[in-house]
Design a protein around this motif. Structure first.
Motif, PDB file in Angstrom:
ATOM      1  N   HIS A  80      -3.884   1.411  -2.648  1.00 17.10           N
ATOM      2  CA  HIS A  80      -3.455   2.613  -3.365  1.00 17.10           C
ATOM      3  C   HIS A  80      -4.439   3.758  -3.127  1.00 17.10           C
ATOM      4  N   ASP A  81      -5.739   3.487  -3.245  1.00 15.95           N
ATOM      5  CA  ASP A  81      -6.750   4.526  -3.059  1.00 15.95           C
ATOM      6  C   ASP A  81      -6.759   5.068  -1.633  1.00 15.95           C
ATOM      7  N   ILE A  82      -6.653   4.180  -0.658  1.00 14.13           N
ATOM      8  CA  ILE A  82      -6.625   4.615   0.743  1.00 14.13           C
ATOM      9  C   ILE A  82      -5.378   5.463   1.001  1.00 14.13           C
ATOM     10  N   GLY A  83      -4.230   4.980   0.538  1.00 15.02           N
ATOM     11  CA  GLY A  83      -2.988   5.719   0.723  1.00 15.02           C
ATOM     12  C   GLY A  83      -3.013   7.073   0.030  1.00 15.02           C
ATOM     13  N   ALA A  84      -3.561   7.107  -1.182  1.00 10.21           N
ATOM     14  CA  ALA A  84      -3.641   8.372  -1.925  1.00 10.21           C
ATOM     15  C   ALA A  84      -4.522   9.371  -1.185  1.00 10.21           C
ATOM     16  N   LEU A  85      -5.623   8.908  -0.634  1.00 13.78           N
ATOM     17  CA  LEU A  85      -6.508   9.808   0.110  1.00 13.78           C
ATOM     18  C   LEU A  85      -5.796  10.345   1.350  1.00 13.78           C
ATOM     19  N   LEU A  86      -5.127   9.483   2.090  1.00 14.12           N
ATOM     20  CA  LEU A  86      -4.385   9.943   3.266  1.00 14.12           C
ATOM     21  C   LEU A  86      -3.323  10.969   2.881  1.00 14.12           C
ATOM     22  N   ARG A  87      -2.605  10.694   1.832  1.00 13.25           N
ATOM     23  CA  ARG A  87      -1.564  11.626   1.394  1.00 13.25           C
ATOM     24  C   ARG A  87      -2.165  12.944   0.919  1.00 13.25           C
ATOM     25  N   ASP A  88      -3.289  12.882   0.213  1.00 10.13           N
ATOM     26  CA  ASP A  88      -3.955  14.110  -0.236  1.00 10.13           C
ATOM     27  C   ASP A  88      -4.452  14.936   0.947  1.00 10.13           C
ATOM     28  N   MET A  89      -4.996  14.262   1.963  1.00  8.09           N
ATOM     29  CA  MET A  89      -5.434  14.992   3.151  1.00  8.09           C
ATOM     30  C   MET A  89      -4.235  15.646   3.826  1.00  8.09           C
ATOM     31  N   GLY A  90      -3.140  14.920   3.929  1.00  5.52           N
ATOM     32  CA  GLY A  90      -1.942  15.484   4.529  1.00  5.52           C
ATOM     33  C   GLY A  90      -1.418  16.679   3.756  1.00  5.52           C
ATOM     34  N   ALA A  91      -1.347  16.543   2.445  1.00  9.60           N
ATOM     35  CA  ALA A  91      -0.860  17.649   1.609  1.00  9.60           C
ATOM     36  C   ALA A  91      -1.796  18.847   1.703  1.00  9.60           C
ATOM     37  N   GLU A 125      -0.886  22.568   3.168  1.00  8.95           N
ATOM     38  CA  GLU A 125      -1.090  23.777   2.357  1.00  8.95           C
ATOM     39  C   GLU A 125      -2.191  24.664   2.924  1.00  8.95           C
ATOM     40  N   ARG A 126      -2.702  24.278   4.087  1.00  6.32           N
ATOM     41  CA  ARG A 126      -3.760  25.022   4.789  1.00  6.32           C
ATOM     42  C   ARG A 126      -5.014  25.166   3.930  1.00  6.32           C
ATOM     43  N   GLN A 127      -5.392  24.054   3.319  1.00  5.70           N
ATOM     44  CA  GLN A 127      -6.556  24.007   2.444  1.00  5.70           C
ATOM     45  C   GLN A 127      -7.684  23.161   3.031  1.00  5.70           C
ATOM     46  N   LEU A 128      -7.800  23.119   4.344  1.00  5.10           N
ATOM     47  CA  LEU A 128      -8.810  22.289   4.998  1.00  5.10           C
ATOM     48  C   LEU A 128     -10.215  22.630   4.525  1.00  5.10           C
ATOM     49  N   ALA A 129     -10.595  23.883   4.602  1.00  9.91           N
ATOM     50  CA  ALA A 129     -11.956  24.275   4.241  1.00  9.91           C
ATOM     51  C   ALA A 129     -12.254  23.999   2.767  1.00  9.91           C
ATOM     52  N   ALA A 130     -11.262  24.199   1.918  1.00 11.03           N
ATOM     53  CA  ALA A 130     -11.472  24.022   0.474  1.00 11.03           C
ATOM     54  C   ALA A 130     -11.632  22.557   0.068  1.00 11.03           C
ATOM     55  N   HIS A 131     -11.005  21.629   0.810  1.00  8.50           N
ATOM     56  CA  HIS A 131     -10.978  20.239   0.369  1.00  8.50           C
ATOM     57  C   HIS A 131     -11.681  19.244   1.293  1.00  8.50           C
ATOM     58  N   ALA A 132     -12.090  19.658   2.457  1.00 11.66           N
ATOM     59  CA  ALA A 132     -12.618  18.723   3.452  1.00 11.66           C
ATOM     60  C   ALA A 132     -13.807  17.911   2.935  1.00 11.66           C
ATOM     61  N   ALA A 192      -0.823  16.847   9.424  1.00 10.74           N
ATOM     62  CA  ALA A 192      -0.563  16.752   7.982  1.00 10.74           C
ATOM     63  C   ALA A 192       0.616  15.815   7.720  1.00 10.74           C
ATOM     64  N   GLU A 193       1.674  15.976   8.485  1.00  7.79           N
ATOM     65  CA  GLU A 193       2.841  15.098   8.342  1.00  7.79           C
ATOM     66  C   GLU A 193       2.465  13.646   8.626  1.00  7.79           C
ATOM     67  N   THR A 194       1.690  13.455   9.672  1.00  4.07           N
ATOM     68  CA  THR A 194       1.278  12.102  10.059  1.00  4.07           C
ATOM     69  C   THR A 194       0.449  11.448   8.965  1.00  4.07           C
ATOM     70  N   LEU A 195      -0.487  12.203   8.394  1.00  8.75           N
ATOM     71  CA  LEU A 195      -1.340  11.642   7.336  1.00  8.75           C
ATOM     72  C   LEU A 195      -0.539  11.290   6.092  1.00  8.75           C
ATOM     73  N   GLU A 196       0.407  12.132   5.740  1.00  4.80           N
ATOM     74  CA  GLU A 196       1.232  11.821   4.569  1.00  4.80           C
ATOM     75  C   GLU A 196       2.072  10.570   4.804  1.00  4.80           C
TER      76      GLU A 196
END
Length: 182
Positions: free
Chosen positions: A28-39, A43-50, A138-142
């Protein structure tokens, strides 16, 4: 000798639920992280969340250690439980193969997070990943996040014949873990 006799008469506890829960929590944690990175990328938030993603990826090590210990404890409880000696399906029950697969996935996720963090904070314009690539990624990560979470999602119980009652040593989950036969 007394310990063997006690184990033969009074069955030691099985730690299957703990193993199951730890492996499912890790997925669940791994999947959630992948999905969050994809989202975040979508949303073009790479710098804010990386940096946050990288921190979360590094913290997966704690979950890995916990899950590994739970799988090991379940394996050990099955080894000493006489009702399980007659069943050759121990591997199916403790989710060791699923854990090993998730360990490999977590290493890849950490690498992805590291790459995204490096790219987000690299001042060299020629080192940046293109936005078109990031949109596709992003699509791939989600999708990967959904797949990892689905990897351990329990299917509804259907009363399948041949399933052992709760506490038995035969596989009691309907999830077909990797490398196992239904």
């Amino acid at each position: 000798m007394v310990g063997i006799a006690v184990n033969a008469l009074v069955l030691p506890p099985l730690y299957l639920d703990e193993s199951d829960s730890a492996v499912r929590g890790l997925a669940h944690d791994i999947g959630a992280l992948l999905r969050d990175m994809g989202a975040g990328l979508a949303e073009r938030q790479l710098a804010a969340h990386a940096r946050t993603w990288l921190h979360r990826a590094r913290n997966l090590e704690t979950r890995l250690t916990h899950a590994e210990e739970q799988v090991r404890q379940a394996d050990e409880s099955l080894r000493w439980n006489t009702r399980c000696v007659a069943h050759a399906r121990r591997r199916d029950v403790t989710y060791g193969e699923a854990f090993r697969a998730l360990r490999g996935v977590s290493l890849q996720v950490r690498g992805i997070a590291r790459t995204l963090a490096d790219n987000a904070h690299d001042d060299h314009a020629d080192h940046h990943l293109g936005q078109q690539f990031l949109d596709r990624y992003a699509e791939t990560l989600e999708l990967a996040g959904t797949a990892v979470q689905g990897f351990v999602a329990p299917e509804p119980a259907t009363g399948t014949p041949g399933m052992a009652p709760r506490g038995g040593c035969a596989e009691r989950s309907t999830v077909p873990w990797p490398g196992t036969r239904p």
